[in-house]
Scaffold this motif. Structure first.
Motif, short mmCIF file in Angstrom:
data_model
loop_
_atom_site.label_atom_id
_atom_site.label_comp_id
_atom_site.label_asym_id
_atom_site.label_seq_id
_atom_site.Cartn_x
_atom_site.Cartn_y
_atom_site.Cartn_z
N SER A 105 -16.30 35.69 152.25
CA SER A 105 -15.84 36.16 150.94
C SER A 105 -16.65 37.37 150.50
CB SER A 105 -15.95 35.05 149.90
OG SER A 105 -15.05 34.00 150.17
N LEU A 106 -17.94 37.30 150.73
CA LEU A 106 -18.82 38.42 150.37
C LEU A 106 -18.50 39.65 151.20
CD1 LEU A 106 -21.24 39.51 148.78
CD2 LEU A 106 -22.73 38.56 150.56
N TYR A 107 -18.32 39.47 152.50
CA TYR A 107 -18.02 40.60 153.39
C TYR A 107 -16.67 41.22 153.03
CZ TYR A 107 -21.75 38.56 156.25
OH TYR A 107 -22.94 38.05 156.69
N PHE A 108 -15.66 40.35 152.84
CA PHE A 108 -14.33 40.86 152.51
C PHE A 108 -14.34 41.61 151.19
CE2 PHE A 108 -11.83 37.49 155.12
CZ PHE A 108 -12.08 38.21 156.28
N LEU A 109 -15.09 41.10 150.22
CA LEU A 109 -15.18 41.76 148.92
C LEU A 109 -15.77 43.16 149.08
CD1 LEU A 109 -14.90 41.66 145.85
CD2 LEU A 109 -17.18 40.62 145.74
N LYS A 110 -16.80 43.27 149.91
CA LYS A 110 -17.44 44.59 150.12
C LYS A 110 -16.49 45.55 150.83
CE LYS A 110 -22.28 43.06 150.21
NZ LYS A 110 -23.51 42.95 151.02
N VAL A 111 -15.77 45.04 151.84
CA VAL A 111 -14.85 45.90 152.59
C VAL A 111 -13.71 46.35 151.69
CG1 VAL A 111 -13.20 46.01 154.48
CG2 VAL A 111 -15.42 44.95 154.84
N THR A 112 -13.11 45.42 150.96
CA THR A 112 -11.99 45.79 150.09
C THR A 112 -12.46 46.74 148.98
OG1 THR A 112 -12.33 43.74 148.81
CG2 THR A 112 -10.67 43.70 150.56
N SER A 113 -13.69 46.56 148.52
CA SER A 113 -14.22 47.46 147.51
C SER A 113 -14.37 48.87 148.07
CB SER A 113 -15.58 46.94 147.01
OG SER A 113 -16.16 47.85 146.10
N LEU A 114 -14.87 48.98 149.30
CA LEU A 114 -15.04 50.28 149.94
C LEU A 114 -13.69 50.97 150.12
CD1 LEU A 114 -16.60 52.47 151.48
CD2 LEU A 114 -16.43 51.04 153.53
#
Length: 501
Positions: A241-250
């Motif tokens: 969830s943390l990784y996906f949040l960072k990727v989608t934010s980027l």
């Protein structure tokens, strides 16, 4: 892993107590007509028979139980397909019944599966997004128009390797290929580099992709015991969830910047794929919206970097192990392209031996050994067997690629087997389906083959190569250990020294 072992040890006493009941159920199961398979322990099923290399252990079990086999992984019934004939039934002849994906709990993080082209069920929304991605990213027309991007990134890779050559430094082949693939995709979609730059978000993104592939490849107890979903005992979904949040934010920030530019500069031309997709989105939000564009980016980047780099690393590994094959490939390149020159996409069709090397690599080392698992949502008949609702279906392309009934001397790396052969990787020849087949075949197949051909051809045409430490030829086999995960990689990275030709 310790948590996994401890959990299984905790369940083992309960499993043994229920073994008698399981055997009784097994005796009554003839009416269900499940495919044959090994007897499973209650609760834990066949976990202990998988080991840390399930593609190999399931291949061995298939030699006993046949090309269609059933096993139990916790509460999940799993059907394993291990022959071209059975694979064709699942992926082509009855593909509508097997077209939906099994959704790992890791992918449910941040609700990624709800928008992902990879994991969405086959419906109108999926068809629309699939058509959009193919038409504007992976079609032959778009690939021809964007080949200058790939040429430039291969040229930059050659510059980096040439620098290592002059300095006598080793090249981490898989990492170099990963970074080049990453920049090919980021320039195709956004006209920017996402690797090897001074920008913090570039370095962060590189780490994020590695972490996502690492977590997605871990065995997750929640997939086999759904009651554990609320607990997430291995914390895989939490980290994802943390990784996906960072990727989608980027990606969201990159998309928003482009949208702002289009707002202030209305006459800006469509210079890359994202410009075109944003134009479509602004004209018809029902076709694709911002959230779907963000998820499409994540699908393309995660699926298109690790698989390409691992295949190239395995190809270089086999070429270093087989000097005659390397010499044959070099001789062809010298005659067609010219000694030391970079391979262009227009050269690919004139390089049958190089193509044979890539096919042979994919036969022996498919990047995704089980493809993306399928799941049936209603009971279906398959070759006289009943496949129950919600069963997971694995197509073991690793086993198919090493079947002695299909391939002569399957354990030998022999690209010559594909010379004058019509067998290709495009989903019509089920002896060789590294990209899958049917309606859910990998849409990035053509781009991947272009990148692999130009990158691999340029690397071996521009330099000589030797293993770090000049490992003797007869000892190379011990260096090629596999690591099973979302992709099948070398356990240890290939470190090779480029030398002047």
């Amino acid at each position: 892993m310790e948590l996994l072992k401890g959990f299984l040890c905790f369940l083992l006493p309960l499993a043994l107590l229920q073994l008698l009941l399981a055997l009784v159920r097994r005796g009554r199961s003839s009416t269900q007509r499940l495919p044959p398979g090994p007897i499973s322990l209650p609760i834990i099923g066949n976990f202990f028979q998988l080991g840390n290399k399930p593609h190999r252990s399931l291949t061995r079990l298939a030699q006993t139980y046949g090309p269609i086999m059933s096993i139990k992984l916790g509460q999940l019934t799993t059907i394993v397909i291990s022959s071209p004939t059975m694979a064709q039934e699942v992926l082509q002849k009855q593909d509508i019944s097997f077209s939906n994906r099994f959704i790992p709990d890791a992918v449910r993080a941040h609700d990624a599966h709800k928008l992902s082209i990879i994991f969405q069920p086959v419906n109108d929304r999926w068809r629309s997004l699939r058509r959009l991605s193919y038409t504007h990213i992976f079609s032959g027309r778009v690939l021809d128009a964007t080949q200058h991007v790939r040429r430039k990134k291969v040229e930059e890779l050659m510059t980096y390797v040439r620098k290592c050559c002059h300095q006598g430094k080793t090249v981490n082949v898989g990492r170099a290929a990963f970074l080049s693939s990453l920049n090919v995709l980021s320039n195709t979609l956004f006209s920017v580099d996402l690797a090897d730059s001074e920008r913090d978000e570039a370095r962060d993104f590189k780490e994020l992709v590695w972490n996502i592939t690492l977590e997605a490849g871990k065995p997750n107890m929640v997939d086999y015991f759904p009651a554990l979903r609320s607990i997430d005992p291995q914390r895989i979904r939490g980290r994802m969830s943390l990784y996906f949040l960072k990727v989608t934010s980027l990606f969201g920030k990159m998309i928003d910047k482009k949208m702002e530019m289009k707002t202030f500069l209305r006459d800006i031309s469509e210079s890359d794929v994202m410009d075109m997709l944003l134009k479509i989105s602004q004209e018809n939000t029902n076709e694709v919206d911002r959230d779907q564009l963000v998820q499409m980016c994540m699908d393309v980047f995660v699926a298109g970097t690790d698989t390409t780099s691992s295949t190239l690393e395995w190809a270089m590994t086999e070429l270093l192990r087989h000097k005659t094959v390397m010499e044959n490939a070099k001789n062809e390149l010298k005659q067609v392209v010219g000694d030391g020159k970079q391979v262009e996409e227009s050269d690919i069709d004139k390089l049958p031996y190089l193509q044979a090397v890539i096919k042979e690599t994919m036969r022996m080392h498919p990047s995704v050994p089980f493809l993306i698992p399928r799941q049936v949502y209603a009971e279906v008949n398959l070759c006289g067997y009943k496949i129950p609702k919600d069963a997971q279906v694995l197509v073991n392309v690793w086993a198919i690629g090493r079947d002695p009934d299909i391939w002569e001397s399957p354990m030998q790396f022999k690209p010559e087997r594909f010379i004058d052969s019509k067998i290709d990787v495009r989903g019509q020849d089920f002896e060789l389906i590294p990209f899958g087949a049917g309606r859910r075949i990998c849409p990035g197949l053509s781009m991947a083959m272009r990148i692999l051909s130009t990158m691999l051809g340029s690397l071996i045409n521009s330099f000589g190569w030797k293993n770090e430490g000049d490992i003797k030829q007869e000892n190379l086999d011990v260096e090629v250990e596999e690591k099973f995960g979302i992709t099948l990689q070398r356990a240890n990275p290939l470190l090779a020294v480029p030398t002047p030709i």
